[in-house]
Scaffold this motif. Structure first.
Motif, PDB file in Angstrom:
ATOM      1  N   THR A 227      54.652  63.805 -49.634  1.00 23.12           N
ATOM      2  CA  THR A 227      55.709  63.440 -50.228  1.00 23.12           C
ATOM      3  C   THR A 227      55.451  61.775 -50.875  1.00 23.12           C
ATOM      4  N   LEU A 228      54.484  60.972 -50.300  1.00 28.95           N
ATOM      5  CA  LEU A 228      54.285  59.975 -50.393  1.00 28.95           C
ATOM      6  C   LEU A 228      53.007  60.167 -51.924  1.00 28.95           C
ATOM      7  N   ASP A 229      52.336  61.425 -51.525  1.00 27.17           N
ATOM      8  CA  ASP A 229      51.528  61.169 -53.073  1.00 27.17           C
ATOM      9  C   ASP A 229      52.053  61.873 -54.042  1.00 27.17           C
ATOM     10  N   GLY A 230      53.414  62.556 -53.536  1.00 24.02           N
ATOM     11  CA  GLY A 230      54.050  63.061 -54.200  1.00 24.02           C
ATOM     12  C   GLY A 230      55.112  61.704 -55.453  1.00 24.02           C
ATOM     13  N   HIS A 231      55.263  60.903 -54.509  1.00 25.18           N
ATOM     14  CA  HIS A 231      55.727  60.171 -55.601  1.00 25.18           C
ATOM     15  C   HIS A 231      55.194  59.537 -55.730  1.00 25.18           C
ATOM     16  N   GLY A 232      53.653  58.773 -55.368  1.00 25.30           N
ATOM     17  CA  GLY A 232      52.637  57.974 -56.373  1.00 25.30           C
ATOM     18  C   GLY A 232      52.006  58.874 -57.451  1.00 25.30           C
ATOM     19  N   ILE A 233      52.127  59.726 -57.498  1.00 22.08           N
ATOM     20  CA  ILE A 233      51.575  60.689 -59.334  1.00 22.08           C
ATOM     21  C   ILE A 233      52.745  60.314 -60.216  1.00 22.08           C
ATOM     22  N   LYS A 234      54.180  60.750 -59.666  1.00 17.73           N
ATOM     23  CA  LYS A 234      55.212  60.848 -60.526  1.00 17.73           C
ATOM     24  C   LYS A 234      54.993  58.965 -61.239  1.00 17.73           C
ATOM     25  N   MET A 235      54.935  57.408 -60.034  1.00 14.07           N
ATOM     26  CA  MET A 235      54.895  56.773 -60.465  1.00 14.07           C
ATOM     27  C   MET A 235      53.392  56.215 -61.787  1.00 14.07           C
ATOM     28  N   LEU A 236      52.779  57.041 -60.923  1.00 16.69           N
ATOM     29  CA  LEU A 236      51.279  56.806 -62.554  1.00 16.69           C
ATOM     30  C   LEU A 236      51.783  57.783 -63.224  1.00 16.69           C
ATOM     31  N   MET A 237      52.644  58.725 -63.621  1.00 16.52           N
ATOM     32  CA  MET A 237      53.191  59.423 -64.925  1.00 16.52           C
ATOM     33  C   MET A 237      53.953  58.249 -65.649  1.00 16.52           C
ATOM     34  N   ALA A 238      54.892  57.863 -64.862  1.00 15.36           N
ATOM     35  CA  ALA A 238      56.040  56.973 -65.928  1.00 15.36           C
ATOM     36  C   ALA A 238      55.479  55.573 -66.485  1.00 15.36           C
ATOM     37  N   SER A 239      53.948  55.669 -65.553  1.00 13.28           N
ATOM     38  CA  SER A 239      52.926  54.366 -65.952  1.00 13.28           C
ATOM     39  C   SER A 239      52.067  54.314 -67.067  1.00 13.28           C
ATOM     40  N   GLY A 240      52.266  55.655 -67.929  1.00 16.79           N
ATOM     41  CA  GLY A 240      51.943  56.377 -69.066  1.00 16.79           C
ATOM     42  C   GLY A 240      50.603  56.727 -68.824  1.00 16.79           C
ATOM     43  N   VAL A 241      49.871  57.383 -67.701  1.00 20.43           N
ATOM     44  CA  VAL A 241      48.453  57.766 -67.384  1.00 20.43           C
ATOM     45  C   VAL A 241      49.153  59.512 -67.758  1.00 20.43           C
ATOM     46  N   GLU A 242      48.892  60.707 -67.827  1.00 20.93           N
ATOM     47  CA  GLU A 242      48.101  61.846 -67.646  1.00 20.93           C
ATOM     48  C   GLU A 242      48.132  62.019 -66.800  1.00 20.93           C
ATOM     49  N   THR A 243      48.604  63.226 -66.401  1.00 18.35           N
ATOM     50  CA  THR A 243      48.121  63.994 -64.467  1.00 18.35           C
ATOM     51  C   THR A 243      47.934  65.567 -64.896  1.00 18.35           C
TER      52      THR A 243
END
Length: 173
Positions: free
Chosen positions: A41-57
């Motif tokens: 879940t830590l990885d998942g939230h990191g990915i969500k934060m990254l996307m919210a910052s404007g980086v595509e995934t």
């Protein structure tokens, strides 16, 4: 600023492998043939934060699994390419959809099929549990192992370099 942060500052697309990166790399099969995977879940939230910052995934995986489809949907990852051992060709296809330069792409991997992409993108990183040859040829290696915070570390590295991490964290205070 070190070279890793310099590379991370330009990232507009972050690509993740699955087995060994978003999971611990073990494959679990039930007697009836169904499989299951364990995601952090830590990885998942990191990915969500990254996307919210404007980086595509995106996810590019050599194996195909409905569990990965579910995890990608759960996280809001729109770009999912599965069952592709030739990840460089998959990346080329992805770049037709997301117009980014190679230096604006980051990839987190763990095994030999990830290397062709990792060596050509702006930031090619390996998880701590990656194959030794892959770690040797990566731009950087996470401290965490795959499936246990490596993706979060990767996301936070990019966000820190882009100056978006503190603001994302502050939202929780």
């Amino acid at each position: 600023m070190d070279k890793l942060h310099e590379r991370a500052r330009a990232i507009r697309l972050a690509i993740f492998d699955v087995d060994g990166v978003l999971t611990d790399g073990r494959l679990y099969f039930m007697p009836d043939g169904t499989e299951f995977k364990s995601f952090n879940t830590l990885d998942g939230h990191g990915i969500k934060m990254l996307m919210a910052s404007g980086v595509e995934t995106a996810i590019i995986s050599g194996r195909k699994s409905p569990l990965v489809e579910r995890r990608a949907a759960n996280l809001g990852i729109k770009h999912l390419i599965q069952g592709r051992e030739d990840k460089l060709t998959a990346l080329s296809e992805l770049r037709q959809i997301i117009p980014v330069e190679m230096h604006e792409i980051a990839h987190l991997g763990d095994d030999l099929p990830d290397l062709p992409v990792m060596r050509r993108v702006g930031l090619g990183m390996a998880v701590a549990s990656a194959d030794a040859f892959v770690r040797e040829h990566a731009h950087g290696v996470t401290q965490a192992v795959g499936g246990a915070g490596a993706a979060r570390e990767f996301c936070e590295l990019i966000m820190r370099a882009q100056g978006t991490l503190e603001q994302a964290q502050a939202a929780y205070l």
